[in-house]
Design a protein around this motif. Structure first.
Motif, PDB file in Angstrom:
ATOM      1  N   ALA A 175      30.600 -37.637 118.877  1.00 43.89           N
ATOM      2  CA  ALA A 175      31.545 -38.710 118.694  1.00 43.89           C
ATOM      3  C   ALA A 175      30.950 -40.073 119.384  1.00 43.89           C
ATOM      4  CB  ALA A 175      32.938 -38.332 119.273  1.00 43.89           C
ATOM      5  N   THR A 176      31.458 -41.083 118.599  1.00 40.25           N
ATOM      6  CA  THR A 176      31.120 -42.276 119.090  1.00 40.25           C
ATOM      7  C   THR A 176      32.492 -43.198 119.313  1.00 40.25           C
ATOM      8  OG1 THR A 176      30.483 -43.131 116.936  1.00 40.25           O
ATOM      9  CG2 THR A 176      28.649 -42.307 118.509  1.00 40.25           C
ATOM     10  N   ALA A 177      32.424 -44.172 120.152  1.00 39.95           N
ATOM     11  CA  ALA A 177      33.882 -44.877 120.155  1.00 39.95           C
ATOM     12  C   ALA A 177      33.303 -46.501 119.950  1.00 39.95           C
ATOM     13  CB  ALA A 177      34.325 -44.584 121.710  1.00 39.95           C
ATOM     14  N   LEU A 204      40.449 -29.551 117.548  1.00 36.29           N
ATOM     15  CA  LEU A 204      39.977 -30.775 118.397  1.00 36.29           C
ATOM     16  C   LEU A 204      40.835 -31.089 119.345  1.00 36.29           C
ATOM     17  CD1 LEU A 204      37.427 -32.674 119.060  1.00 36.29           C
ATOM     18  CD2 LEU A 204      38.529 -34.123 117.429  1.00 36.29           C
ATOM     19  N   ASN A 205      40.510 -30.871 120.530  1.00 37.41           N
ATOM     20  CA  ASN A 205      41.664 -31.368 121.863  1.00 37.41           C
ATOM     21  C   ASN A 205      41.156 -32.721 122.038  1.00 37.41           C
ATOM     22  OD1 ASN A 205      43.065 -28.789 121.477  1.00 37.41           O
ATOM     23  ND2 ASN A 205      42.295 -28.034 123.372  1.00 37.41           N
ATOM     24  N   VAL A 206      42.114 -33.824 122.365  1.00 36.32           N
ATOM     25  CA  VAL A 206      41.848 -35.091 123.100  1.00 36.32           C
ATOM     26  C   VAL A 206      42.587 -35.185 124.158  1.00 36.32           C
ATOM     27  CG1 VAL A 206      41.905 -37.519 122.505  1.00 36.32           C
ATOM     28  CG2 VAL A 206      41.776 -35.783 120.522  1.00 36.32           C
ATOM     29  N   ARG A 260      38.204 -37.771 126.677  1.00 41.03           N
ATOM     30  CA  ARG A 260      37.307 -36.512 126.589  1.00 41.03           C
ATOM     31  C   ARG A 260      38.018 -35.738 125.273  1.00 41.03           C
ATOM     32  NH1 ARG A 260      38.261 -31.150 128.625  1.00 41.03           N
ATOM     33  NH2 ARG A 260      35.925 -30.045 128.756  1.00 41.03           N
ATOM     34  N   LEU A 261      36.768 -35.347 124.582  1.00 42.96           N
ATOM     35  CA  LEU A 261      37.341 -34.488 123.421  1.00 42.96           C
ATOM     36  C   LEU A 261      36.492 -33.031 123.501  1.00 42.96           C
ATOM     37  CD1 LEU A 261      36.720 -37.843 122.405  1.00 42.96           C
ATOM     38  CD2 LEU A 261      37.368 -36.636 120.161  1.00 42.96           C
ATOM     39  N   TRP A 262      37.110 -31.997 122.853  1.00 41.17           N
ATOM     40  CA  TRP A 262      36.486 -30.910 123.243  1.00 41.17           C
ATOM     41  C   TRP A 262      37.025 -29.769 122.055  1.00 41.17           C
ATOM     42  CZ3 TRP A 262      40.388 -32.063 126.243  1.00 41.17           C
ATOM     43  CH2 TRP A 262      41.281 -31.151 126.534  1.00 41.17           C
ATOM     44  N   SER A 275      31.953 -30.602 123.830  1.00 40.46           N
ATOM     45  CA  SER A 275      32.584 -31.364 124.588  1.00 40.46           C
ATOM     46  C   SER A 275      31.940 -32.686 124.786  1.00 40.46           C
ATOM     47  CB  SER A 275      33.145 -30.853 125.894  1.00 40.46           C
ATOM     48  OG  SER A 275      33.643 -31.883 126.773  1.00 40.46           O
ATOM     49  N   VAL A 276      32.688 -33.869 124.438  1.00 38.62           N
ATOM     50  CA  VAL A 276      32.078 -35.236 124.762  1.00 38.62           C
ATOM     51  C   VAL A 276      33.174 -35.938 125.405  1.00 38.62           C
ATOM     52  CG1 VAL A 276      31.334 -37.391 123.299  1.00 38.62           C
ATOM     53  CG2 VAL A 276      31.054 -35.172 122.521  1.00 38.62           C
TER      54      VAL A 276
END
Length: 407
Positions: A175-177, A204-206, A260-262, A275-276
């Motif tokens: 992932a990139t923001a 996908l959890n945020v 955070r994403l996982w 996770s990222v």
């Protein structure tokens, strides 16, 4: 006389009692037809049979579901209604299809079907089985059963139904923001199935801090993130080696934030890169602009993002001598130095310049000779010419000999 009389009366009473008991025993015989005809010796074999395929659960990783197909066959010689009895294991429930009703008194048992079947005919029923386990289950196989049954309740012997839960696998998250512009940012998500088989879906959890919330796609508060964010359910199938790419748009206020994403459930994946953590940077116009949803087309925001690198407009034009001029000057100096070095070496070797002094000293000696010594002068000039024609320099021992011959 009284004793024989009493004995006779007692024997008559016993015979009377035995006679009265005989009809009661004979009347118990009609109770035998209450036994099921399928278990009575000599009864006809059941004509309604049922068979089921394997069930593969998938889709929602928390409560996967799958299709169960049951084929009911009428093997009798006349038309009859075909039913089937379905029994499922403790961690599976019947959720749809099959015209089913709960069985009488039996837990997790259903009686389904009932359509009229011609002799030799069949019908296939499609049902949906869903996992009812409290926690996500992976790599598990459980068994149910199915049996055909006619309208009279006569059932066939049950056959097994295999139910497979999804296996554990590997799923990679990248992932990139993008920058925060006017209180909104876009996160580009890429999920790749690095396993060896297809999967039916993932979650996908945020996790968002205060001042950050997800605006698209739909992100529900499932309660599994402990109130720190929301969950995006991706129920689309993902083949092995395939990548699922999509954008997550967030609204952000109050300066720099971390998101955070996982991938979930966490016990499903055996690889570490699930996770990222991203940092949202950039300037926004405040909370008022963050309430407006970003444009639906991701290319619209991509066209406005390049406007941020303003320092390129302040670069000054290059002036002065260019690199090409410096290169030409260096080549010229190198050529001049090589020529001077070559000239110096030729002077040191004693080329034609070293022979010219000998000629100058030898010519006046020839003019001073007498007529009688012309042979000697001729011989001298020949010697001098020979010496001048040589490439190497004259030795010092030749010079005195020339002078004596001339004079």
């Amino acid at each position: 006389m009284n004793r024989p009389l009493r004995s006779g009366i007692l024997g008559a009473a016993v015979l009377a009692l035995s006679a009265l008991a005989t009809p009661t025993v004979a009347g118990a015989a009609p109770a035998k037809p209450t036994v099921s005809p399928s278990t009575t010796a000599g009864s006809a074999a059941p004509t309604i049979l049922a068979r089921a395929d394997i069930v593969f659960l998938g889709g929602d990783p928390w409560h996967p579901s799958g299709s169960l197909e049951v084929k009911v066959v009428n093997e009798g010689g006349t038309a009859a209604k075909g039913f089937f009895v379905l029994r499922l294991p403790p961690n599976a429930d019947l959720t749809a299809g099959g015209d089913c009703r709960a069985g009488d008194g039996a837990p997790r048992t259903w009686v389904c079907g009932g359509a009229e079947l011609p002799a030799g005919g069949d019908r296939t029923y499609r049902l949906t089985v869903t996992s009812s386990a409290a926690q996500p289950v992976f790599g598990v196989t459980e068994w149910g059963s199915v049996a055909g049954q006619d309208a009279s309740g006569r059932a066939d012997r049950p056959t097994d139904v295999r139910i497979n839960w999804p296996d554990r696998t590997t799923l990679r998250l990248r992932a990139t923001a993008g920058p925060v512009v006017n209180g909104a940012a876009t996160i580009r998500v890429r999920v790749t199935n690095t396993g060896t088989f297809d999967i039916g879906g993932y979650s996908l959890n945020v996790a968002t801090p205060d001042g950050v919330w997800v605006t698209a796609p739909r992100c529900s508060d499932s309660g599994r993130t402990n109130g720190a964010g929301c969950e995006i359910l991706r129920e689309r199938g993902l083949a092995d080696g395939a990548t699922d790419s999509f954008d997550v748009r967030v609204a952000a206020t109050g300066g720099m934030k971390s998101v955070r994403l996982w991938l979930a459930p966490t016990n499903r994946y055996t690889n570490p890169d699930t996770s990222v953590t991203l940092r949202l940077t950039g300037g926004g116009s405040g909370g008022g602009a963050a309430t407006t949803a970003p444009p639906a087309d991701p290319t619209t925001q991509a066209t406005t993002a390049p406007a941020t690198p303003a320092p390129q407009a302040t670069e000054l034009p290059r002036t002065g001598t260019t690199t090409i001029v410096y290169g030409l000057i260096g080549v010229s100096l190198l050529t001049l130095g090589g020529g001077l070095l070559l000239l110096r070496r030729r002077l040191q070797r004693g080329g034609p310049a070293t022979a010219s002094p000998i000629v100058k000293t030898a010519m006046p000696a020839r003019t001073s000779c007498a007529d009688g010594h012309r042979d000697a002068c001729g011989q001298t000039s020949t010697t001098v010419g020979t010496i001048i024609g040589r490439r190497r320099y004259l030795s010092l021992t030749h010079r005195p000999t020339v002078r004596r011959t001339i004079c």
